[in-house]
Design an enzyme around this catalytic site. Structure first.
Site, PDB file in Angstrom:
ATOM      1  N   ASP A 105       0.639  -1.208  -0.121  1.00  0.00           N
ATOM      2  CA  ASP A 105       0.003   0.188   0.021  1.00  0.00           C
ATOM      3  C   ASP A 105       0.825   1.469  -0.057  1.00  0.00           C
ATOM      4  O   ASP A 105       0.697   2.145  -0.795  1.00  0.00           O
ATOM      5  CB  ASP A 105      -0.998   0.053   1.052  1.00  0.00           C
ATOM      6  CG  ASP A 105      -1.911  -0.990   1.224  1.00  0.00           C
ATOM      7  OD1 ASP A 105      -2.361  -1.354  -0.045  1.00  0.00           O
ATOM      8  OD2 ASP A 105      -2.559  -1.288   2.166  1.00  0.00           O
ATOM      9  N   ASP A 127       0.539  -0.965   5.792  1.00  0.00           N
ATOM     10  CA  ASP A 127      -0.758  -1.659   5.314  1.00  0.00           C
ATOM     11  C   ASP A 127      -1.890  -0.838   5.830  1.00  0.00           C
ATOM     12  O   ASP A 127      -2.180  -0.899   6.979  1.00  0.00           O
ATOM     13  CB  ASP A 127      -0.781  -3.109   5.585  1.00  0.00           C
ATOM     14  CG  ASP A 127      -1.479  -4.169   4.756  1.00  0.00           C
ATOM     15  OD1 ASP A 127      -1.783  -3.728   3.588  1.00  0.00           O
ATOM     16  OD2 ASP A 127      -1.766  -5.014   5.125  1.00  0.00           O
ATOM     17  N   LYS A 143      -5.899  -0.795   6.508  1.00  0.00           N
ATOM     18  CA  LYS A 143      -6.963  -1.838   6.582  1.00  0.00           C
ATOM     19  C   LYS A 143      -8.196  -0.809   7.347  1.00  0.00           C
ATOM     20  O   LYS A 143      -7.909   0.095   7.689  1.00  0.00           O
ATOM     21  CB  LYS A 143      -6.590  -2.869   7.591  1.00  0.00           C
ATOM     22  CG  LYS A 143      -5.509  -3.769   7.573  1.00  0.00           C
ATOM     23  CD  LYS A 143      -5.770  -4.599   6.198  1.00  0.00           C
ATOM     24  CE  LYS A 143      -4.571  -5.573   6.148  1.00  0.00           C
ATOM     25  NZ  LYS A 143      -4.989  -6.422   4.583  1.00  0.00           N
TER      26      LYS A 143
END
Length: 348
Positions: A254, A267, A269
């Site tokens: 990401d 990352d 989420k």
């Protein structure tokens, strides 16, 4: 239940006091009657694992371990299932208790000639290598697929129960719509983060402004991560493919940037349930470790990463949880990733 047979035996014993043979015969009949009643009243216990169809739920598993979105699975699948359905009583088999604790081959996390970069920033725009779709791509497995196909029987079982509960609450069509909305929200969220991080790579302030326009579905998520964006600087890569040539796997990171001065694989989420602890993030730490190890071996990146960050954003706008993986932690998760990768290769 057993009083009357006992009284009958006493009666027999009195009537035939001198007859030892008759007493023994009566006792024998009583014992047979008790044993038969006990066996008939004991239900046969079936293992809940025998009914799980592991092939049917690949899409559900993918939604859980996907880098795009973390669906509304519980903080830990086992914890919430135990809360809803009660604990599963199952005797552990030797294969479950004696699984591999260390990988057969401990591949290095860093490259031997790599340079550890911690504070300095690079010039130019962030790296963004698009994933190729050619014939060579089919021979390289993704991190998501590897994690999906190496879930333990227990993990698959809890996913099965979670899906059944969701279908019971929403119906088949409702659950399908729910899953599609999760993926859609995840995609919109990542696009919005990509836009603001790319903009912040060339500007001093990366925090979303009051005039920033986001789709209604992601406004809460963007508000949730605003305090994390304040601590991000020196962006090096955004939505960029990384590949480990030796171990033959790839993934899409990401973001690679400095978080509070530490260079991390980041990352993003989403979740509608709080995930305040790293243990609540399921297999996400293994995913981050796999991406970082691939980046460190990829010649397209002229630096090394030794830390990771899992940022969990919430739809209601409450402050996101930032789980920072230290260099020691990410090395530990790297070893666990190697075990899963070896399992995947053995299955093939």
């Amino acid at each position: 239940m057993y009083v009357y047979p006992s009284l009958k035996c006493v009666k027999c014993a009195v009537s035939f006091g001198s007859s030892t043979k008759r007493i023994r015969q009566c006792s024998f009949l009583l014992m047979r009657s008790f044993s038969a009643q006990h066996v008939l009243s004991s239900p046969k216990r079936n293992s809940p694992y025998t009914s799980v169809d592991t092939e049917r739920y690949s899409s559900l598993v993918k939604s859980v371990v996907s880098s795009r979105v973390s669906s509304q699975t519980p903080e830990t699948l086992e914890e919430e299932n135990n809360h809803i359905f009660g604990p599963v009583v199952k005797r552990q088999t030797p294969s479950e208790t004696s699984g591999p604790k260390v990988p057969k081959i401990l591949h290095p996390f860093f490259t031997s000639d790599g340079t550890h970069v911690t504070g300095e920033s690079q010039s130019g725009p962030p790296t963004q290598i698009v994933l190729g779709r050619g014939k060579d791509r089919s021979s390289v497995s993704s991190v998501t697929r590897i994690l999906q196909q190496t879930l333990s029987p227990e993990q698959r079982f809890y996913l099965e129960r979670w899906k059944k509960k969701m279908i019971a609450d929403l119906g088949e069509e409702g659950f399908e719509e729910y899953s599609q909305n999760l993926f859609r929200q995840g995609k919109l969220f990542h696009t919005a983060v990509e836009d603001i991080v790319t903009l912040g790579a060339t500007q001093e302030d990366m925090k979303p402004t009051e005039t920033s326009a986001y789709p209604p579905e992601v406004e809460g998520y963007m508000e949730s991560i605003s305090h994390i964006l304040d601590d991000i600087s020196g962006v090096r890569a955004i939505e960029s493919t990384v590949q480990h040539g030796t171990l033959n796997y790839l993934g899409i990171v990401d973001c690679v940037a400095h978080y509070r001065g530490v260079l991390c694989v980041i990352d993003w989420k989403t979740s509608e349930k709080p995930k305040p602890y790293l243990s609540n993030t399921y297999d996400n730490p293994l995913q981050v470790a796999a991406y970082a190890g691939a980046l460190n071996s990829d010649d397209n990146y002229k630096y090394q990463v030794e830390s990771g960050l899992i940022a969990v954003a919430y739809k209601d706008g409450s402050p996101a949880h930032a789980h920072l993986l230290s260099s020691e932690q990410i090395l530990s998760y790297w070893e666990r990733w190697l075990i899963r990768l070896e399992k995947f290769m053995e299955q093939r």
